[in-house]
Write a protein that holds these residues in place. Structure first.
Motif, PDB file in Angstrom:
ATOM      1  N   GLY A 206     149.912  46.999  74.220  1.00 24.57           N
ATOM      2  CA  GLY A 206     150.829  48.012  74.712  1.00 24.57           C
ATOM      3  C   GLY A 206     151.919  47.394  75.566  1.00 24.57           C
ATOM      4  O   GLY A 206     151.684  46.423  76.289  1.00 24.57           O
TER       5      GLY A 206
ATOM      6  N   THR B  20     152.627  50.633  78.620  1.00 22.96           N
ATOM      7  CA  THR B  20     151.731  51.769  78.381  1.00 22.96           C
ATOM      8  C   THR B  20     150.327  51.242  78.093  1.00 22.96           C
ATOM      9  O   THR B  20     150.159  50.100  77.644  1.00 22.96           O
ATOM     10  CB  THR B  20     152.218  52.645  77.204  1.00 22.96           C
TER      11      THR B  20
ATOM     12  N   VAL C 149     152.589  48.895  70.849  1.00 23.02           N
ATOM     13  CA  VAL C 149     152.825  50.306  71.136  1.00 23.02           C
ATOM     14  C   VAL C 149     153.621  50.394  72.431  1.00 23.02           C
ATOM     15  O   VAL C 149     153.270  49.746  73.426  1.00 23.02           O
ATOM     16  CB  VAL C 149     151.498  51.076  71.275  1.00 23.02           C
ATOM     17  N   SER C 150     154.687  51.174  72.408  1.00 20.58           N
ATOM     18  CA  SER C 150     155.479  51.388  73.623  1.00 20.58           C
ATOM     19  C   SER C 150     155.801  52.863  73.761  1.00 20.58           C
ATOM     20  O   SER C 150     155.742  53.616  72.779  1.00 20.58           O
ATOM     21  CB  SER C 150     156.773  50.568  73.591  1.00 20.58           C
ATOM     22  N   LYS C 151     156.159  53.271  74.980  1.00 15.50           N
ATOM     23  CA  LYS C 151     156.407  54.691  75.233  1.00 15.50           C
ATOM     24  C   LYS C 151     157.717  54.849  75.986  1.00 15.50           C
ATOM     25  O   LYS C 151     157.977  54.128  76.962  1.00 15.50           O
ATOM     26  CB  LYS C 151     155.254  55.320  76.026  1.00 15.50           C
TER      27      LYS C 151
ATOM     28  N   SER D 263     159.171  59.665  71.488  1.00 20.11           N
ATOM     29  CA  SER D 263     158.808  58.970  72.721  1.00 20.11           C
ATOM     30  C   SER D 263     157.867  57.797  72.476  1.00 20.11           C
ATOM     31  O   SER D 263     157.847  56.850  73.247  1.00 20.11           O
ATOM     32  CB  SER D 263     158.170  59.954  73.703  1.00 20.11           C
ATOM     33  N   ASP D 264     157.054  57.861  71.406  1.00 20.71           N
ATOM     34  CA  ASP D 264     156.102  56.788  71.118  1.00 20.71           C
ATOM     35  C   ASP D 264     156.611  55.929  69.968  1.00 20.71           C
ATOM     36  O   ASP D 264     156.974  56.439  68.903  1.00 20.71           O
ATOM     37  CB  ASP D 264     154.736  57.383  70.769  1.00 20.71           C
ATOM     38  N   ARG D 265     156.618  54.625  70.204  1.00 21.03           N
ATOM     39  CA  ARG D 265     157.138  53.689  69.215  1.00 21.03           C
ATOM     40  C   ARG D 265     156.071  52.666  68.855  1.00 21.03           C
ATOM     41  O   ARG D 265     155.400  52.128  69.734  1.00 21.03           O
ATOM     42  CB  ARG D 265     158.371  52.975  69.764  1.00 21.03           C
TER      43      ARG D 265
ATOM     44  N   SER E 172     159.290  55.538  65.287  1.00 18.49           N
ATOM     45  CA  SER E 172     159.113  56.321  66.512  1.00 18.49           C
ATOM     46  C   SER E 172     158.786  57.752  66.140  1.00 18.49           C
ATOM     47  O   SER E 172     159.300  58.290  65.143  1.00 18.49           O
ATOM     48  CB  SER E 172     160.382  56.269  67.370  1.00 18.49           C
TER      49      SER E 172
ATOM     50  N   ASP F 227     154.108  61.216  68.907  1.00 18.89           N
ATOM     51  CA  ASP F 227     152.840  60.672  69.385  1.00 18.89           C
ATOM     52  C   ASP F 227     152.578  59.354  68.669  1.00 18.89           C
ATOM     53  O   ASP F 227     153.143  59.098  67.605  1.00 18.89           O
ATOM     54  CB  ASP F 227     151.687  61.663  69.148  1.00 18.89           C
ATOM     55  N   PRO F 228     151.732  58.485  69.208  1.00 17.79           N
ATOM     56  CA  PRO F 228     151.528  57.154  68.617  1.00 17.79           C
ATOM     57  C   PRO F 228     150.895  57.182  67.236  1.00 17.79           C
ATOM     58  O   PRO F 228     151.147  56.290  66.423  1.00 17.79           O
ATOM     59  CB  PRO F 228     150.623  56.457  69.632  1.00 17.79           C
TER      60      PRO F 228
END
Length: 232
Positions: free
Chosen positions: A7, A10, A43-45, A55-57, A74, A77-78
């Motif tokens: 992450g 996150t 995973v990034s936010k 918002s989740d990439r 993106s 959600d993840p």
């Protein structure tokens, strides 16, 4: 093959790590690329509320003995972002796999089959030239046509009318009178004194101008000509 999930800014839940392992199935990926060494999933936010819908990439990086292949997406959600990124990765792997297969002996495509297998590729004509090359060659061909007694190369000047009039020589006063009579701003006539073609033209109010053409046997075709002098 190692799958590394990390992450960036996150925390990555253990549940999501297991989902990644299930989603990126080893046998499916190795079927497309048997030389895979590792898969990195980052995973990034994004915490900006204006970007809540993405918002989740998720970024997936596949390393093998061949070229490195990346896919990212993106979403809100993840899990949705992982689904999108996985789809992109599989599509790129499949494209690379088909490219390698087409280079082998049995799977090699002929030149005639390439346009059907590869969308957007230029087609060859019977002479081995592409349509664009054929069009360019046709454009360089210069056609010669006759517009009345005028020979025109290519599109040339657009001559829509050509007339020949018998003209009796007249004085300048007569030419002015004839110009006013027909209501034109210029009048071409043969000067009775010089026997040369001349043009009388309207300037401002009741002012007039006159141009006399004198035949010069030594003048070439590169001269400026008298046509641009009207209205001067």
């Amino acid at each position: 093959m190692d799958i590394v999930v990390k992450g960036r800014k996150t925390e990555v839940p253990e549940r999501f790590r297991k989902h990644v392992a299930e989603k990126l199935k080893l046998e499916k990926i190795q079927k497309l690329d048997g030389k895979v060494i590792s898969l990195d999933v980052e995973v990034s936010k994004e915490h900006n509320p204006r970007q809540a819908d993405r918002s989740d990439r998720v970024e997936i990086t596949l390393r093998s003995r061949g070229p490195v292949i990346r896919a990212e997406a993106s979403a809100a959600d993840p899990y949705a972002a992982l689904d999108l990124a996985t789809g992109k990765l599989e599509a790129r792997l499949r494209k690379e796999h088909e490219k390698r297969y087409s280079r082998r002996g049995n799977g090699r495509l002929s030149a005639a089959e390439v346009p059907d297998a590869v969308p957007g590729v230029a087609r060859l004509n019977a002479n081995g030239a592409t349509a664009a090359e054929e069009t360019a060659a046709a454009a360089t061909t210069i056609t010669t046509t006759m517009a009345g007694s005028l020979e025109v190369q290519g599109e040339g000047p657009l001559v829509v009318r050509e007339k020949t009039h018998a003209a009796a020589p007249m004085t300048l006063d007569q030419a002015l009178y004839e110009m006013e009579l027909v209501g034109h701003d210029f009048y071409l006539f043969v000067d009775s004194d010089t026997k040369e073609p001349s043009v009388v033209y309207r300037r401002h109010a009741y002012d007039y101008g006159v141009i006399h053409l004198r035949t010069d046997p030594f003048a070439g075709s590169e001269g400026s000509g008298a046509g641009g002098a009207l209205g001067g």
